[in-house]
Write a protein that holds these residues in place. Structure first.
Motif, PDB file in Angstrom:
ATOM      1  N   GLU A   1       0.831  -1.199   0.000  1.00 14.34           N
ATOM      2  CA  GLU A   1       0.000   0.000   0.000  1.00 14.34           C
ATOM      3  C   GLU A   1       0.871   1.257   0.000  1.00 14.34           C
ATOM      4  OE1 GLU A   1      -3.015   2.198   3.012  1.00 14.34           O
ATOM      5  OE2 GLU A   1      -3.334   0.040   2.747  1.00 14.34           O
ATOM      6  N   GLN A   2       1.956   1.248   0.771  1.00 10.06           N
ATOM      7  CA  GLN A   2       2.853   2.405   0.815  1.00 10.06           C
ATOM      8  C   GLN A   2       3.524   2.630  -0.535  1.00 10.06           C
ATOM      9  OE1 GLN A   2       5.507   1.683   4.099  1.00 10.06           O
ATOM     10  NE2 GLN A   2       4.305   3.036   5.436  1.00 10.06           N
ATOM     11  N   GLU A   3       3.868   1.553  -1.198  1.00 12.79           N
ATOM     12  CA  GLU A   3       4.499   1.674  -2.507  1.00 12.79           C
ATOM     13  C   GLU A   3       3.530   2.289  -3.516  1.00 12.79           C
ATOM     14  OE1 GLU A   3       6.341  -1.342  -5.747  1.00 12.79           O
ATOM     15  OE2 GLU A   3       6.921  -1.737  -3.649  1.00 12.79           O
ATOM     16  N   GLU A   4       2.286   1.891  -3.454  1.00 18.31           N
ATOM     17  CA  GLU A   4       1.265   2.434  -4.351  1.00 18.31           C
ATOM     18  C   GLU A   4       1.034   3.920  -4.055  1.00 18.31           C
ATOM     19  OE1 GLU A   4      -3.466   1.745  -5.141  1.00 18.31           O
ATOM     20  OE2 GLU A   4      -2.253  -0.020  -4.737  1.00 18.31           O
ATOM     21  N   ARG A   5       0.985   4.259  -2.773  1.00 18.93           N
ATOM     22  CA  ARG A   5       0.811   5.662  -2.387  1.00 18.93           C
ATOM     23  C   ARG A   5       1.997   6.504  -2.866  1.00 18.93           C
ATOM     24  NH1 ARG A   5      -0.347   6.424   3.682  1.00 18.93           N
ATOM     25  NH2 ARG A   5      -0.678   8.540   2.938  1.00 18.93           N
ATOM     26  N   LEU A   6       3.178   5.974  -2.717  1.00 16.67           N
ATOM     27  CA  LEU A   6       4.378   6.674  -3.159  1.00 16.67           C
ATOM     28  C   LEU A   6       4.347   6.879  -4.681  1.00 16.67           C
ATOM     29  CD1 LEU A   6       7.103   7.927  -2.488  1.00 16.67           C
ATOM     30  CD2 LEU A   6       8.103   5.649  -2.697  1.00 16.67           C
ATOM     31  N   THR A   7       3.949   5.855  -5.396  1.00 19.04           N
ATOM     32  CA  THR A   7       3.841   5.954  -6.858  1.00 19.04           C
ATOM     33  C   THR A   7       2.818   7.025  -7.237  1.00 19.04           C
ATOM     34  OG1 THR A   7       4.434   3.627  -7.120  1.00 19.04           O
ATOM     35  CG2 THR A   7       3.324   4.680  -8.976  1.00 19.04           C
TER      36      THR A   7
ATOM     37  N   LEU B   1       1.895   9.612  -5.462  1.00 17.70           N
ATOM     38  CA  LEU B   1       2.472  10.913  -5.138  1.00 17.70           C
ATOM     39  C   LEU B   1       3.495  11.348  -6.186  1.00 17.70           C
ATOM     40  CD1 LEU B   1       2.928  10.642  -1.270  1.00 17.70           C
ATOM     41  CD2 LEU B   1       1.355  12.143  -2.502  1.00 17.70           C
ATOM     42  N   GLU B   2       4.303  10.421  -6.661  1.00 24.13           N
ATOM     43  CA  GLU B   2       5.281  10.739  -7.703  1.00 24.13           C
ATOM     44  C   GLU B   2       4.590  11.161  -8.996  1.00 24.13           C
ATOM     45  OE1 GLU B   2       7.556   7.116  -7.756  1.00 24.13           O
ATOM     46  OE2 GLU B   2       9.070   7.920  -6.387  1.00 24.13           O
ATOM     47  N   ILE B   3       3.490  10.496  -9.313  1.00 26.58           N
ATOM     48  CA  ILE B   3       2.726  10.859 -10.514  1.00 26.58           C
ATOM     49  C   ILE B   3       2.165  12.267 -10.358  1.00 26.58           C
ATOM     50  CG2 ILE B   3       0.625  10.367 -11.831  1.00 26.58           C
ATOM     51  CD1 ILE B   3       1.211   7.353 -11.285  1.00 26.58           C
ATOM     52  N   LYS B   4       1.564  12.546  -9.200  1.00 26.40           N
ATOM     53  CA  LYS B   4       1.004  13.885  -8.957  1.00 26.40           C
ATOM     54  C   LYS B   4       2.098  14.939  -9.010  1.00 26.40           C
ATOM     55  CE  LYS B   4      -3.011  12.495  -6.250  1.00 26.40           C
ATOM     56  NZ  LYS B   4      -3.713  12.586  -4.969  1.00 26.40           N
TER      57      LYS B   4
END
Length: 68
Positions: free
Chosen positions: A2-8, A10-13
């Motif tokens: 879940e943290q990896e998905e959130r980080l991804t 955030l990087e996209i945003k």
């Protein structure tokens, strides 16, 4: 996971925000150039108008326009 998905996400945003900021900066630079060009043009027109007034030897008459 879940943290990896959130980080991804955030990087996209962040990537979209960086692109948007670059676009805004380009617009601001173009507007600054246009403002500077208009200032120069305004100054030249003002100088020309003053020159015409000085060369005429008299003030511009206060008359009604021809369509009246």
């Amino acid at each position: 996971m879940e943290q990896e998905e959130r980080l991804t996400n955030l990087e996209i945003k962040l990537s979209y925000m960086e692109d948007f900021m670059n676009q805004i900066q380009e617009v601001a630079v173009e507007q600054a150039k246009e403002i500077e060009r208009l200032k120069v043009e305004n100054k030249l027109l003002s100088e020309k108008m003053n020159e015409l007034i000085e060369n005429s030897g008299e003030e511009i008459p206060n008359r009604k326009p021809p369509h009246y």
